[in-house]
Design a protein around this motif. Structure first.
Motif, PDB file in Angstrom:
ATOM      1  N   GLN A 359       6.160   3.537   2.967  1.00 37.93           N
ATOM      2  CA  GLN A 359       5.341   4.752   2.993  1.00 37.93           C
ATOM      3  C   GLN A 359       5.301   5.407   1.606  1.00 37.93           C
ATOM      4  OE1 GLN A 359       3.312   4.643   5.492  1.00 37.93           O
ATOM      5  NE2 GLN A 359       3.671   6.669   6.349  1.00 37.93           N
ATOM      6  N   ALA A 360       6.429   5.373   0.906  1.00 42.93           N
ATOM      7  CA  ALA A 360       6.467   5.968  -0.437  1.00 42.93           C
ATOM      8  C   ALA A 360       5.523   5.218  -1.367  1.00 42.93           C
ATOM      9  CB  ALA A 360       7.889   5.944  -0.980  1.00 42.93           C
ATOM     10  N   HIS A 361       5.506   3.904  -1.269  1.00 43.72           N
ATOM     11  CA  HIS A 361       4.613   3.125  -2.138  1.00 43.72           C
ATOM     12  C   HIS A 361       3.142   3.359  -1.763  1.00 43.72           C
ATOM     13  CE1 HIS A 361       7.311   1.026  -4.787  1.00 43.72           C
ATOM     14  NE2 HIS A 361       8.098   0.712  -3.779  1.00 43.72           N
ATOM     15  N   ARG A 362       2.870   3.500  -0.494  1.00 42.98           N
ATOM     16  CA  ARG A 362       1.490   3.796  -0.084  1.00 42.98           C
ATOM     17  C   ARG A 362       1.062   5.163  -0.610  1.00 42.98           C
ATOM     18  NH1 ARG A 362       0.736   3.234   6.159  1.00 42.98           N
ATOM     19  NH2 ARG A 362      -1.457   3.043   5.590  1.00 42.98           N
ATOM     20  N   LEU A 363       1.955   6.126  -0.471  1.00 48.41           N
ATOM     21  CA  LEU A 363       1.665   7.475  -0.943  1.00 48.41           C
ATOM     22  C   LEU A 363       1.482   7.487  -2.462  1.00 48.41           C
ATOM     23  CD1 LEU A 363       1.432  10.511  -0.445  1.00 48.41           C
ATOM     24  CD2 LEU A 363       3.933  10.649  -0.447  1.00 48.41           C
ATOM     25  N   ARG A 364       2.230   6.641  -3.134  1.00 48.27           N
ATOM     26  CA  ARG A 364       2.134   6.595  -4.593  1.00 48.27           C
ATOM     27  C   ARG A 364       0.707   6.268  -5.045  1.00 48.27           C
ATOM     28  NH1 ARG A 364       5.206   2.602  -8.907  1.00 48.27           N
ATOM     29  NH2 ARG A 364       5.030   4.033 -10.652  1.00 48.27           N
TER      30      ARG A 364
END
Lengths: 489, 79
Positions: A359-364
């Motif tokens: 999720q963090a990478h998607r949000l990035r």
């Protein structure tokens, strides 16, 4: 010939020193001895250095003098003294990461940036203090004491390139390199009153710097002027096929905008992004800068960015997950060899789930695009906060993590997440004589415009008002570099 | 501390111990306080992350390639 102890040499910019070196008015050996004398006199008070490499420095300086005498000019950094955060590999010298775990590590190779600085003829004065493994916090349980702020030694330098900020501010080096994963170049630069650049992700190779987070680590310079910072970037930028993140791009003249002013530039000002929770004096400094740029002919317009909590959640999740991965074995088997703060922060990586990380990478990706659209579709540069508060006292840091919010109130991690270049710029002093700063953010690989805007700001800072705000006892005992421009106009 | 809060804190501490033990981590007693504080903070961060994301927010390409192709010029990402 200049006497070895000529006062004031440390206050000159790199370009001025270069002119004197080339005119024969000054030697690299004399310049190096001047800085070594200052280190011996001042560093015991601020602990900026972990290792002073006097022998190596004298050899580098002698070589620089021989080269210049023989007509071999290696460029703007030829004969210029510098320091490296103690996470950069330097062949034949200790690289400790300020940790018991690395205490006996002697480097066998040079970091990429050290190779570039050697080739540029610069003179290495030593390795500089860091928070343990570029994370942790100010700690007295490590092999070396924490660095102290030259403007007031009771205060924090900012994290984690602590020695780099302190050494540049105190005039112990002409420039320093640090690493920046969530603000560790820009934070110390802001708190110590220097310039500090986090370049665009991929512009400067990370090879040979002890990693904290593969996705977020950036290597950047701290220096006394915008022009000096640009000159250092020019020397260390460049493609490195052995760094998977390195980008192959044509060389750029990063000083091209120095002296050009800001007339006609469009500056985005996301005031609502940082104003809540921002210290009154810091906020006033930012508003002054926005008004100043308007007066100088730039168009300044308020914009909105996504909420800071999104950048923070994204960046910290990636940073701690990757940091944990790097340290996992030692965290399991020798926990007591880490400083308390480092351990308490890194071990949390074990609790981050795969879903959180993805999720963090998607949000990035969302955030990188959102910043491009909000700030750089219609603007050349963004003006925002760097740290939200002046440097706190070192004694506010408790035995256990976390410290009070004010101690870690920075707005730097968003641009590690998005990869945009970001420059910390001095913006005067608080009434108590502590430095405050601002942050300029640019389009990817457009560092030259950041230096242009920073230089315009630097030229109109009022050094006299800043000098008056310094605490007398501190300025007389440490004599940090005087604020404002020091080179010949 | 109200009894409800104390129970919540104890449950959080047990959860933290289990999560770390599963990773082979035994936290030294003198470091436990900061680890628990960090775990509490991490839970807050995870809550921020666990919001629905659009399908195009896949992590294969983190940067907007179009926006970084040419220095100093803005290139819009495809909608």
């Amino acid at each position: 010939m200049t006497p070895l102890t000529e006062p004031g040499l440390h206050a000159l910019g790199i370009a001025d020193l270069g002119r004197r070196l080339r005119s024969g008015d000054l030697t690299a050996t004399g310049l190096t001895e001047h800085f070594l004398e200052r280190i011996a006199a001042i560093d015991p008070t601020i602990n900026a250095f972990v290792t002073v490499t006097a022998e190596r420095a004298r050899a580098d300086a002698a070589r620089a003098d021989r080269d210049l005498a023989a007509g071999r000019d290696r460029g703007p950094l030829h004969g210029i003294p510098y320091g490296l955060k103690d996470i950069f590999e330097t062949a034949g010298l200790p690289t400790t990461c300020q940790s018991k775990i690395m205490r006996d590590h002697i480097s066998t190779e040079d970091a990429f940036v050290e190779t570039k600085l050697k080739a540029a003829g610069a003179v290495l004065l030593g390795k500089l203090a860091t928070h343990e493994f570029a994370l942790g916090g100010p700690s007295w349980e490590l092999p070396f004491p924490p660095a102290r702020n030259p403007w007031n030694t009771d205060h924090f330098t900012g994290a984690s390139s602590t020695g780099s900020g302190a050494a540049v501010a105190a005039g112990l080096v002409c420039f320093a390199l640090g690493s920046d994963t969530s603000g560790s170049v820009r934070g110390p630069a802001c708190h110590c009153g220097t310039f500090g650049l986090k370049p665009t992700y991929g512009l400067v190779s990370r090879r040979g710097a002890f990693p904290l987070s593969y996705a977020l680590d950036h290597i950047g310079p701290l220096a006394w002027t915008a022009e000096d910072t640009a000159l250092v970037l020019e020397a260390i930028a460049g493609f490195d096929p052995l760094d998977p993140a390195s980008v192959d791009r044509p060389a750029v003249d990063y000083t091209s905008g120095i002296g050009q002013g800001v007339a006609g530039l469009r500056i985005a000002y996301p005031r609502g992004f940082f104003a809540e929770g921002c210290d009154v004096e810091v906020l006033a400094g930012l508003d002054r800068a926005a008004a100043l740029f308007t007066d100088l002919g730039a168009g300044v317009r308020e914009i909105e960015l996504p909420d800071f909590s999104l950048f923070n959640a994204c960046g910290r999740t990636i940073m701690i997950a990757e940091g944990y991965t790097i340290h996992e074995n030692d965290l399991r088997t020798r926990p007591q060899d880490y400083g308390r703060y480092t351990y308490q922060r890194l071990v949390m990586g074990a609790a981050i789930t795969a879903a959180d990380l993805v999720q963090a990478h998607r949000l990035r990706r969302e955030l990188a695009i959102a910043v491009d659209r909000a700030a750089f579709r219609d603007h050349d540069v963004m003006l925002t906060a760097c740290t939200l508060a002046p440097p706190v006292r070192l004694d506010v840091f408790p035995a256990h993590w976390p410290p009070p919010k004010q101690a870690s109130a920075t707005h730097t991690i968003p641009f590690n997440v998005t990869g945009h270049p970001a420059l910390s710029v001095p913006a005067g002093f608080t009434a108590d004589g502590l430095p405050i700063g601002l942050q300029l953010v640019g389009r990817a690989f457009d560092e030259a415009t950041l230096f242009r805007v920073a230089d315009a700001h630097e030229r109109v800072q009022d050094p006299s008002s800043a000098a008056e705000s310094q605490p007398t006892a501190q300025s007389s005992s440490i004599s940090p570099r005087s604020p404002g421009r020091s080179r010949a106009m | 501390m109200p009894e409800g809060d104390a129970n919540q804190d104890a449950a959080l501490a047990r959860e933290c111990d289990v999560v770390l033990a599963r990773a082979g981590i035994t936290v030294p007693e003198d470091r436990r306080e900061g680890v628990l504080a960090g775990y509490r903070e991490l839970r807050g961060i995870a809550a921020v992350l666990r919001q629905a994301r659009p399908a195009e927010s896949e992590p294969g390409t983190k940067f907007d390639i179009a926006a970084v192709l040419r220095t100093g010029e803005y290139h819009d990402a495809p909608d």
